[in-house]
Each structure stands twice: as C-alpha cells, then as structure tokens.
Design a protein around this motif. Structure first.
Motif, PDB file in Angstrom:
ATOM      1  N   SER B 184      -2.550  10.065 -16.926  1.00  0.00           N
ATOM      2  CA  SER B 184      -1.236  10.549 -16.518  1.00  0.00           C
ATOM      3  C   SER B 184      -1.345  11.150 -15.133  1.00  0.00           C
ATOM      4  CB  SER B 184      -0.713  11.596 -17.508  1.00  0.00           C
ATOM      5  OG  SER B 184      -1.158  12.882 -17.136  1.00  0.00           O
ATOM      6  N   THR B 185      -0.346  10.907 -14.328  1.00  0.00           N
ATOM      7  CA  THR B 185      -0.368  11.453 -12.978  1.00  0.00           C
ATOM      8  C   THR B 185       1.000  11.284 -12.339  1.00  0.00           C
ATOM      9  OG1 THR B 185      -1.498  11.369 -10.840  1.00  0.00           O
ATOM     10  CG2 THR B 185      -1.050   9.282 -11.889  1.00  0.00           C
ATOM     11  N   HIS B 186       1.240  12.042 -11.280  1.00  0.00           N
ATOM     12  CA  HIS B 186       2.361  11.644 -10.440  1.00  0.00           C
ATOM     13  C   HIS B 186       1.886  11.288  -9.032  1.00  0.00           C
ATOM     14  CE1 HIS B 186       2.867  16.109 -11.175  1.00  0.00           C
ATOM     15  NE2 HIS B 186       2.133  16.004 -10.119  1.00  0.00           N
ATOM     16  N   LEU B 187       0.558  11.279  -8.833  1.00  0.00           N
ATOM     17  CA  LEU B 187       0.032  10.812  -7.553  1.00  0.00           C
ATOM     18  C   LEU B 187      -0.242   9.317  -7.663  1.00  0.00           C
ATOM     19  CD1 LEU B 187      -2.412  13.786  -7.003  1.00  0.00           C
ATOM     20  CD2 LEU B 187      -0.306  13.358  -5.769  1.00  0.00           C
ATOM     21  N   ILE B 188       0.834   8.549  -7.695  1.00  0.00           N
ATOM     22  CA  ILE B 188       0.700   7.134  -8.019  1.00  0.00           C
ATOM     23  C   ILE B 188      -0.012   6.364  -6.924  1.00  0.00           C
ATOM     24  CG2 ILE B 188       1.971   5.084  -8.697  1.00  0.00           C
ATOM     25  CD1 ILE B 188       4.330   7.064  -9.181  1.00  0.00           C
ATOM     26  N   GLY B 189       0.379   6.645  -5.681  1.00  0.00           N
ATOM     27  CA  GLY B 189      -0.194   5.903  -4.562  1.00  0.00           C
ATOM     28  C   GLY B 189      -1.705   5.905  -4.569  1.00  0.00           C
ATOM     29  N   ASP B 190      -2.286   7.021  -4.995  1.00  0.00           N
ATOM     30  CA  ASP B 190      -3.740   7.143  -4.981  1.00  0.00           C
ATOM     31  C   ASP B 190      -4.438   6.290  -6.022  1.00  0.00           C
ATOM     32  OD1 ASP B 190      -3.926   8.863  -2.890  1.00  0.00           O
ATOM     33  OD2 ASP B 190      -3.747  10.663  -4.111  1.00  0.00           O
ATOM     34  N   ILE B 191      -3.754   5.983  -7.109  1.00  0.00           N
ATOM     35  CA  ILE B 191      -4.471   5.291  -8.174  1.00  0.00           C
ATOM     36  C   ILE B 191      -3.893   3.925  -8.507  1.00  0.00           C
ATOM     37  CG2 ILE B 191      -5.133   7.476  -9.223  1.00  0.00           C
ATOM     38  CD1 ILE B 191      -3.237   6.683 -11.528  1.00  0.00           C
ATOM     39  N   GLU B 192      -2.832   3.569  -7.808  1.00  0.00           N
ATOM     40  CA  GLU B 192      -2.145   2.330  -8.163  1.00  0.00           C
ATOM     41  C   GLU B 192      -3.074   1.120  -8.240  1.00  0.00           C
ATOM     42  OE1 GLU B 192       1.485   1.855  -6.106  1.00  0.00           O
ATOM     43  OE2 GLU B 192       1.632  -0.262  -6.593  1.00  0.00           O
ATOM     44  N   ARG B 193      -3.995   1.025  -7.283  1.00  0.00           N
ATOM     45  CA  ARG B 193      -4.797  -0.194  -7.232  1.00  0.00           C
ATOM     46  C   ARG B 193      -5.874  -0.265  -8.314  1.00  0.00           C
ATOM     47  NH1 ARG B 193      -8.309  -0.253  -1.846  1.00  0.00           N
ATOM     48  NH2 ARG B 193      -6.332  -0.123  -0.771  1.00  0.00           N
ATOM     49  N   VAL B 194      -6.095   0.799  -9.032  1.00  0.00           N
ATOM     50  CA  VAL B 194      -7.063   0.696 -10.129  1.00  0.00           C
ATOM     51  C   VAL B 194      -6.375   0.468 -11.477  1.00  0.00           C
ATOM     52  CG1 VAL B 194      -8.578   2.276  -8.892  1.00  0.00           C
ATOM     53  CG2 VAL B 194      -7.260   3.124 -10.810  1.00  0.00           C
ATOM     54  N   LEU B 195      -5.055   0.452 -11.478  1.00  0.00           N
ATOM     55  CA  LEU B 195      -4.361   0.327 -12.756  1.00  0.00           C
ATOM     56  C   LEU B 195      -4.077  -1.130 -13.112  1.00  0.00           C
ATOM     57  CD1 LEU B 195      -1.661   3.107 -12.312  1.00  0.00           C
ATOM     58  CD2 LEU B 195      -3.858   3.292 -13.470  1.00  0.00           C
ATOM     59  N   ASP B 196      -4.171  -1.447 -14.403  1.00  0.00           N
ATOM     60  CA  ASP B 196      -3.687  -2.734 -14.886  1.00  0.00           C
ATOM     61  C   ASP B 196      -2.190  -2.651 -15.105  1.00  0.00           C
ATOM     62  OD1 ASP B 196      -6.000  -4.519 -15.515  1.00  0.00           O
ATOM     63  OD2 ASP B 196      -6.587  -2.793 -16.709  1.00  0.00           O
ATOM     64  N   GLU B 197      -1.797  -1.619 -15.830  1.00  0.00           N
ATOM     65  CA  GLU B 197      -0.390  -1.508 -16.209  1.00  0.00           C
ATOM     66  C   GLU B 197       0.089  -0.082 -15.963  1.00  0.00           C
ATOM     67  OE1 GLU B 197      -0.285  -1.902 -20.496  1.00  0.00           O
ATOM     68  OE2 GLU B 197      -1.202  -3.874 -20.350  1.00  0.00           O
ATOM     69  N   VAL B 198       1.386   0.061 -15.927  1.00  0.00           N
ATOM     70  CA  VAL B 198       1.951   1.397 -15.860  1.00  0.00           C
ATOM     71  C   VAL B 198       3.017   1.566 -16.936  1.00  0.00           C
ATOM     72  CG1 VAL B 198       1.537   1.801 -13.423  1.00  0.00           C
ATOM     73  CG2 VAL B 198       3.640   0.696 -14.115  1.00  0.00           C
ATOM     74  N   ILE B 199       3.107   2.798 -17.407  1.00  0.00           N
ATOM     75  CA  ILE B 199       4.180   3.189 -18.316  1.00  0.00           C
ATOM     76  C   ILE B 199       4.944   4.275 -17.586  1.00  0.00           C
ATOM     77  CG2 ILE B 199       4.718   4.315 -20.505  1.00  0.00           C
ATOM     78  CD1 ILE B 199       1.915   3.304 -21.450  1.00  0.00           C
ATOM     79  N   ILE B 200       6.225   4.081 -17.400  1.00  0.00           N
ATOM     80  CA  ILE B 200       7.014   5.122 -16.741  1.00  0.00           C
ATOM     81  C   ILE B 200       7.915   5.767 -17.784  1.00  0.00           C
ATOM     82  CG2 ILE B 200       8.722   5.622 -14.959  1.00  0.00           C
ATOM     83  CD1 ILE B 200       7.592   3.425 -13.281  1.00  0.00           C
ATOM     84  N   LEU B 201       7.785   7.070 -17.920  1.00  0.00           N
ATOM     85  CA  LEU B 201       8.627   7.807 -18.866  1.00  0.00           C
ATOM     86  C   LEU B 201       9.830   8.373 -18.135  1.00  0.00           C
ATOM     87  CD1 LEU B 201       6.090   9.939 -20.971  1.00  0.00           C
ATOM     88  CD2 LEU B 201       7.119   7.748 -21.558  1.00  0.00           C
ATOM     89  N   LYS B 202      10.971   8.273 -18.804  1.00  0.00           N
ATOM     90  CA  LYS B 202      12.191   8.842 -18.227  1.00  0.00           C
ATOM     91  C   LYS B 202      13.110   9.187 -19.387  1.00  0.00           C
ATOM     92  CE  LYS B 202      15.809   7.795 -14.916  1.00  0.00           C
ATOM     93  NZ  LYS B 202      16.540   6.750 -14.188  1.00  0.00           N
ATOM     94  N   ASP B 203      13.749  10.310 -19.330  1.00  0.00           N
ATOM     95  CA  ASP B 203      14.668  10.735 -20.383  1.00  0.00           C
ATOM     96  C   ASP B 203      14.054  10.600 -21.773  1.00  0.00           C
ATOM     97  OD1 ASP B 203      16.493  11.167 -18.374  1.00  0.00           O
ATOM     98  OD2 ASP B 203      17.344   9.158 -18.529  1.00  0.00           O
ATOM     99  N   ALA B 204      12.847  11.107 -21.924  1.00  0.00           N
ATOM    100  CA  ALA B 204      12.173  11.190 -23.218  1.00  0.00           C
ATOM    101  C   ALA B 204      11.831   9.838 -23.832  1.00  0.00           C
ATOM    102  CB  ALA B 204      12.998  12.016 -24.214  1.00  0.00           C
ATOM    103  N   ASP B 205      11.846   8.790 -23.017  1.00  0.00           N
ATOM    104  CA  ASP B 205      11.528   7.465 -23.567  1.00  0.00           C
ATOM    105  C   ASP B 205      10.800   6.644 -22.501  1.00  0.00           C
ATOM    106  OD1 ASP B 205      11.404   5.358 -25.285  1.00  0.00           O
ATOM    107  OD2 ASP B 205      13.571   5.019 -25.399  1.00  0.00           O
ATOM    108  N   VAL B 206      10.286   5.495 -22.929  1.00  0.00           N
ATOM    109  CA  VAL B 206       9.632   4.601 -21.979  1.00  0.00           C
ATOM    110  C   VAL B 206      10.702   3.858 -21.189  1.00  0.00           C
ATOM    111  CG1 VAL B 206       8.153   2.575 -21.741  1.00  0.00           C
ATOM    112  CG2 VAL B 206       7.623   4.303 -23.461  1.00  0.00           C
ATOM    113  N   ALA B 207      10.717   4.061 -19.870  1.00  0.00           N
ATOM    114  CA  ALA B 207      11.711   3.374 -19.057  1.00  0.00           C
ATOM    115  C   ALA B 207      11.180   2.035 -18.573  1.00  0.00           C
ATOM    116  CB  ALA B 207      12.106   4.245 -17.866  1.00  0.00           C
ATOM    117  N   LEU B 208       9.866   1.941 -18.431  1.00  0.00           N
ATOM    118  CA  LEU B 208       9.272   0.705 -17.935  1.00  0.00           C
ATOM    119  C   LEU B 208       7.826   0.639 -18.378  1.00  0.00           C
ATOM    120  CD1 LEU B 208       9.738  -1.706 -15.818  1.00  0.00           C
ATOM    121  CD2 LEU B 208       8.452  -0.262 -14.264  1.00  0.00           C
ATOM    122  N   HIS B 209       7.414  -0.536 -18.831  1.00  0.00           N
ATOM    123  CA  HIS B 209       6.013  -0.747 -19.202  1.00  0.00           C
ATOM    124  C   HIS B 209       5.664  -2.156 -18.764  1.00  0.00           C
ATOM    125  CE1 HIS B 209       2.733  -0.944 -22.575  1.00  0.00           C
ATOM    126  NE2 HIS B 209       2.249  -1.051 -21.366  1.00  0.00           N
TER     127      HIS B 209
END
Lengths: 123, 244
Positions: B184-209
């Motif tokens: 979990s992080t909000h420093l996305i730019g720093d870790i984006e290139r090591v991630l396979d996938e992202v889960i974005i939470l918004k309004d208590a639910d998954v907004a994007l996976h």
C-alpha cells in the motif's frame, strides 16, 4: 542506468524496444547469452514478470532464442538483424524529416542540412 | 497449487461511523506484485489488517490461501505494519531471535546479510537507529521470511529517495516468484514500474483493479497520472462545513 522509461506507454513495450536496440547495436552480441530475467529486471528496476513478458516478445520477434540447455541467447541470424537495423535507421530518418518540417524546412533544405552536418564532421 | 491467494467476498468493515470498506469484492492470484492505492482514509490499512488477521470484518468473507485469517494464514503471511512495533531497547540481534522464534519460514542468514548491507551491527539498539534505518531493518526482517503473501503497509513513506531505491531493490530481489506482494502506498510514481497490477480504492470499494501495462495501454497515461485525475480536488470549491 540507461533504461529510460517514459510515463505514458506500457513498460514491457519500452523494455522490449530497449533490448532490441541493445541487440542491434551489438551491446548484446550475436550468439551471446542474454542476462537472466532477474538480472535484467533488477538493472532496469522493474518487475520480473514485466521483464519476462518483454523477453518473450524478443523470442517472438526471433531476436533471441530460449533453450532449456543454454538459457536465452541472442540470435546469430544476420539477415534478420540487418533488416531490423534498416528499419530502425529508417525510423530515425523519418523522425529527422518530421522535426525539420515542423521547424519549416523543406525536404530539399533538410537534405542540405544533413550533408552540411556530414561535412562538418570531416573538417 | 491454486492460483487464488486472496479472496474477499462482500467484505464490509466499519468502525462505528460510516463504512470504511463497503461490500468489497477482490480476487488476487499468486506470484505478482500488487499496488494498493488510494488517498488517505480509503481503507488501505484496514484491508491489509483484515488480511493479516488483526481486524475482524464486520460482515462478508475473507480467505487467504484458502483459510479464514487465523494461525494457518499467519504462518504464510509476512506483514509489515505501517508503524514500528519493536521496543527501542532491543538490539538488532534480539529482533532476529524474535523472528526466528516466531516464524518457521524465517531465513536468518538472509536477514543477517541484509542487516550487514545496511550497516547495522548485531549489538546496535533500535533506539540508536535513524527512522530510515529502522524502517529498512523492519523490512529486511519481513522480507527474510519465505512467505506466500507479503503485506507491506506504506514501506516507503518515511524514507529518502535513495533509501526508497534500496527498499524497492530489496523487494525485487527477495521476493520469490510464487509469492505475492501487496504494497500500500500513495507514492505511486516511485513504485509503478515494479508493479504487475494496481488496486485503487475509492469510496470504501475497489474503483479499479487492472495491470499497469493495461492501464498505460488503454488510457495512454501512467497510473500516477490516472490517480491524480481520479482524485483531483479543488481546495476552495464545493462542500459544506458547518461547525456551529
């Protein structure tokens, strides 16, 4: 580190292009063994899965070959590398004409510029 | 081996006031690095704590490696909390002893090698370590387990960019290819290139996976840029605040 990754485009695509370039410029010489997925991923600071995907695309393009015994080796097929080198150079030429055209140079003037640049090198 | 490592079904959690997680559904496979993103207060830490077995869901179901979070799942989950929990009188070697006692999958040799590369001596006390060193030490311990699931809550929040690189490198070189990492992080730019996938939470639910490369391909922008677009707010516009 010269893995410059831009923001907008898929990462695996950029890794693939960079490795193509390295093979075509001889940094990874024909017939040599490619570094491992992990080494490459660590060097580029990317996820190993993403690097794996880029390498599979290299295999698909015929620039590398994977065998169980030797791991992944750079192709020795010179017809292929010659053709790809030509394509890459063609792209560079097209970009040159695009940029000079944007600056208001005609084709003829742009060619003139290239020749003058070349002369400059010889002096 | 089943490919599903985490399964949340209709997961709800509230702390009295509004829901923190509301009817959240999530399936996560094995062998990938996943970013858990979202602005402050969207339930990232809550979700991680539920997965780690530290919080009970209000309703809904959670399965980690096929079990309800408990002793079985904790044996295969390596959790990095968002704050330091070691007593500051402890020495580095005490921490290694503690982990060795607690976790069967702890690779002490590996942890010692990482401590050495961090310049930590066995007799150094937690008290004398800088904030960055503490975080790196804690991460070294967590990454030295051969776990199936690593839950890292804000591993790079409080450290300088060079330390961030060290941490990302530690993560990349130490995670086993069948393990899954949820960061979990909000420093996305720093870790984006090591991630396979992202889960974005918004309004208590998954907004994007979705996978990072899919997002870049389909939207022509980085996850960082997408995140900024999704959560853009004007400081002096809209809303109603009645303090009287």
């Amino acid at each position: 580190m010269d893995w410059q990754l831009s923001e907008e485009r898929p990462i695996f695509q950029q890794l693939y292009e960079e490795m193509c370039r390295r093979i075509l410029t001889g940094r990874y010489p024909p017939g040599s063994r490619m570094p491992s997925v992990r080494e490459l991923a660590a060097e580029a600071g990317v996820n190993p899965n993403t690097m794996q995907r880029a390498l599979q695309q290299l295999d698909g393009a015929g620039l590398t070959e994977s065998t169980r015994a030797d791991g992944r080796t750079v192709t020795a097929d010179e017809t292929l590398t010659r053709r790809l080198r030509q394509e890459l150079a063609g792209g560079a030429a097209r970009r040159f004409f695009c940029e000079t055209a944007a600056l208001g140079f005609s084709r003829a003037e742009a060619k003139e510029l290239i020749l003058r640049e070349e002369d400059g090198h010889h002096e | 081996m089943s490919d599903t490592l985490i399964q949340c079904t209709d997961l709800c959690k509230s702390y009295g006031a509004g829901p923190v997680l509301s009817h959240l559904n999530l399936t996560l496979g094995a062998g990938r690095i996943v970013g858990l993103l979202g602005p402050n207060g969207t339930g990232k830490t809550t979700l991680i704590k539920i997965l780690a077995g530290l919080l009970q869901p209000t309703s809904g179901q959670v399965l980690v490696d096929g079990c309800v979070p408990g002793p079985e799942s904790k044996a295969v989950v390596s959790y990095l909390p968002d704050r330091m929990y070691f007593a500051d009188w402890m020495k580095a070697k005490d921490l290694l002893d503690l982990f060795e006692d607690f976790y069967r999958d702890f690779d002490r040799e590996k942890a010692e090698r990482m401590c050495a590369s961090l310049g930590i001596t066995p007799d150094q006390r937690v008290k004398t370590m800088s904030k960055g060193t503490r975080e790196k030490m804690q991460l070294a311990l967590v990454m030295s387990r051969r776990a199936k699931l690593y839950l890292l809550d804000e591993p790079i929040a409080g450290v300088d960019p060079a330390a961030r690189d060290f941490i990302m490198n530690t993560i990349l070189t130490n995670y086993s290819s069948d393990g899954t990492l949820l960061i979990s992080t909000h420093l996305i730019g720093d870790i984006e290139r090591v991630l396979d996938e992202v889960i974005i939470l918004k309004d208590a639910d998954v907004a994007l996976h979705d996978s990072v490369d899919n997002i870049r391909q389909n939207r022509g922008m980085s996850v960082d840029a997408l995140f900024r677009e999704m959560f853009r707010m004007d400081p002096l516009e809209g809303g109603y605040f009645d303090a009287r």
